[in-house]
Design an enzyme around this catalytic site. Structure first.
Site, PDB file in Angstrom:
ATOM      1  N   GLY A 242      -2.657   8.491  -7.572  1.00 46.63           N
ATOM      2  CA  GLY A 242      -2.920   7.185  -7.808  1.00 46.63           C
ATOM      3  C   GLY A 242      -4.655   7.006  -7.780  1.00 46.63           C
ATOM      4  N   ARG A 243      -4.871   7.502  -6.856  1.00 45.91           N
ATOM      5  CA  ARG A 243      -6.519   7.407  -6.690  1.00 45.91           C
ATOM      6  C   ARG A 243      -7.234   8.131  -7.641  1.00 45.91           C
ATOM      7  NH1 ARG A 243      -5.278   8.031  -0.109  1.00 45.91           N
ATOM      8  NH2 ARG A 243      -4.397   6.059   0.190  1.00 45.91           N
ATOM      9  N   TYR A 362      -7.623  -1.633  -3.576  1.00 49.85           N
ATOM     10  CA  TYR A 362      -6.548  -1.234  -3.665  1.00 49.85           C
ATOM     11  C   TYR A 362      -6.191   0.252  -3.785  1.00 49.85           C
ATOM     12  CZ  TYR A 362      -6.754  -1.890  -9.106  1.00 49.85           C
ATOM     13  OH  TYR A 362      -7.104  -1.737 -10.199  1.00 49.85           O
ATOM     14  N   GLU A 363      -5.063   0.780  -3.691  1.00 49.74           N
ATOM     15  CA  GLU A 363      -4.712   2.144  -3.561  1.00 49.74           C
ATOM     16  C   GLU A 363      -5.325   2.954  -2.257  1.00 49.74           C
ATOM     17  OE1 GLU A 363      -3.167   4.158  -6.930  1.00 49.74           O
ATOM     18  OE2 GLU A 363      -2.909   2.679  -7.817  1.00 49.74           O
ATOM     19  N   GLY A 364      -5.753   2.212  -1.223  1.00 49.27           N
ATOM     20  CA  GLY A 364      -6.654   2.770  -0.118  1.00 49.27           C
ATOM     21  C   GLY A 364      -8.152   1.938  -0.167  1.00 49.27           C
TER      22      GLY A 364
END
Ligand code: CAA
Length: 380
Positions: A242-243, A362-364
């Site tokens: 995802g990142r 988002y996504e970390g």
């Protein structure tokens, strides 16, 4: 490792560019202002194969590689980051998670609809008290033999109000810590599953972000993804991919802001000449171009790592950390280059500036990416 794009990759990048200009650009300001999610656009992106880019054609996907995915993400994000986040979550968190770790039945049941744009998916990890600290899940899934009962709240869920398929992370056995976490498929309309209020956001306002509530939600055992206790690793592995998508989104935001700034600098005159004839502006453009190219190389490297079967936990974290920084920094510069015009909506760059911020969250968050990277570099 080389970055020469194949004919197919160039074709798909150009198709995404064309789609962004002809379908996303008209109405992007209104969708942002009115917080409008467009089902129609999702369907159109599905028809072009953008909702299941890496999904195997036997499950209705496009069967393309991660490199094609980032090329598409960059082009969509150059125009509309709200549309691209739907694409990113559906592709790299939901479709990839199901295809990589789901059972054959789960893949056959969900992937064709998700890949075609008929359905859209959401990934539900974050909670009011578990954003960065993702192992601290309060949502519970109690094992009742042939089914689980889920209770809890999930926050800031992209596609939250529009999805048909929700991948939900929950704690089944608190004594086992992260090894007692599981991932489940919850379908829209399941009794006790409620879609809470829509968030009124700073950026990516055309995307649909909600709180979700699970009150005694009964789901069959076959809706668990992977072996018992695999849920946290499922989330981490899925998020690594995802990142890469969000890094490509950040790259696209930066590149979109840069392209508009370059164009504007050739049209706008001050002190008797185009503003790019002033070194103050020319140097800004030089820095933007250089940083964006560096971000692009990191994004491509992470995509290639994934396509080559290399570990991509670190390269995806590096790509996201750097590309999101570049997106934030240079979307602010784009507003500066546009001056007063940059501050009004018609010129698009203020939207890029607002949209850029979420790519650092988002996504970390960027801080989480630094944890991932520093652990990797300190390991040896
Ligand atoms: N792949 C496989 N396993 C992994 C892994 C990875 N990439 N990263 C960690 N793990 C494993 C570890 O090996 C460990 O397992 P073992 O005990 O068996 O060795 C287990 O997971 C726990 O790992 P840590 O001890 O490293 O856990 P931690 O509590 O220190 O947290 C973290 C690690 C990296 C900080 C993690 O919590 C994290 O990534 N947090 C951020 C969460 C996040 O990205 N949220 C985004 C929400 S989703 C979203 O935004 C979607 C959207 O809508 C756009």
């Amino acid at each position: 490792m080389h970055f020469n794009l194949s004919e197919e990759q160039i074709m798909v990048r150009d198709a995404a560019r064309e789609f962004a200009q002809t379908e996303l650009l008209p109405g992007v300001i209104e969708r942002d202002e009115l917080q409008q999610f467009s089902d129609n656009l999702v369907k159109k992106m599905g028809a072009l194969g953008f909702m299941g880019i890496m999904v195997d054609p036997k499950y209705g996907g496009s069967g393309m590689d991660t490199m094609s995915y980032v090329l598409i993400m960059e082009e969509l994000s150059k125009v509309d980051a709200s549309a691209s986040v739907m694409v990113s979550v559906n592709n790299s968190l939901v479709c990839y998670g199901l295809e990589q770790y789901g059972t054959e039945e789960q893949k056959e049941k969900y992937l064709p609809k998700l890949a075609s744009g008929e359905w859209i998916g959401a990934f539900c990890l974050s909670e009011p008290e578990a954003g960065s600290d993702a192992t601290s899940q309060s949502t519970t899934a109690i094992d009742k033999g042939d089914h689980y009962i889920i209770n809890g709240t999930k926050n800031w869920i992209t596609n939250g109000g529009r999805s048909q398929v929700y991948l939900v992370i929950a704690q089944t056995d608190r004594d086992k810590g992260h090894k007692g976490i599981n991932a489940f498929i919850v379908e829209r309309g399941t009794s006790g599953f409620e879609i809470g209020p829509k968030e009124n956001k700073l950026g990516i306002r055309g995307s649909d972000t909600h709180t979700l509530q699970f009150n005694d939600v009964k789901i069959p055992k076959e809706n668990r993804i992977g072996e018992d206790g695999f849920g946290f690793k499922f989330a981490m592995k899925t998020l690594s991919g995802g990142r890469i998508g969000i890094a490509a989104q950040a790259l696209g935001i930066a590149a979109g802001a840069y392209e508009l700034s370059l164009k504007y600098s050739k049209e706008r005159k001050a002190f008797g000449k185009e503003i790019n004839k002033h070194q103050a502006i020319a140097f800004k453009l030089a820095e933007m171009a250089t940083d964006i190219e560096a971000a692009r190389l990191l994004v491509y490297k992470a995509a290639l790592d994934k396509d080559l079967g290399n570990n991509y936990d670190t390269s995806s974290a590096m790509a996201k950390l750097y590309a999101s920084k570049v997106a934030m920094q240079h979307s602010v510069e784009a507003v500066q280059i546009h001056g007063g015009n940059g501050f009004v909506k018609d010129y698009h760059v203020e939207r890029f500036m607002r949209d850029a911020k979420i790519t650092q969250i988002y996504e970390g968050t960027s801080e989480i990416q630094k944890i991932v990277i520093s652990r990797a570099v300190l390991k040896d």
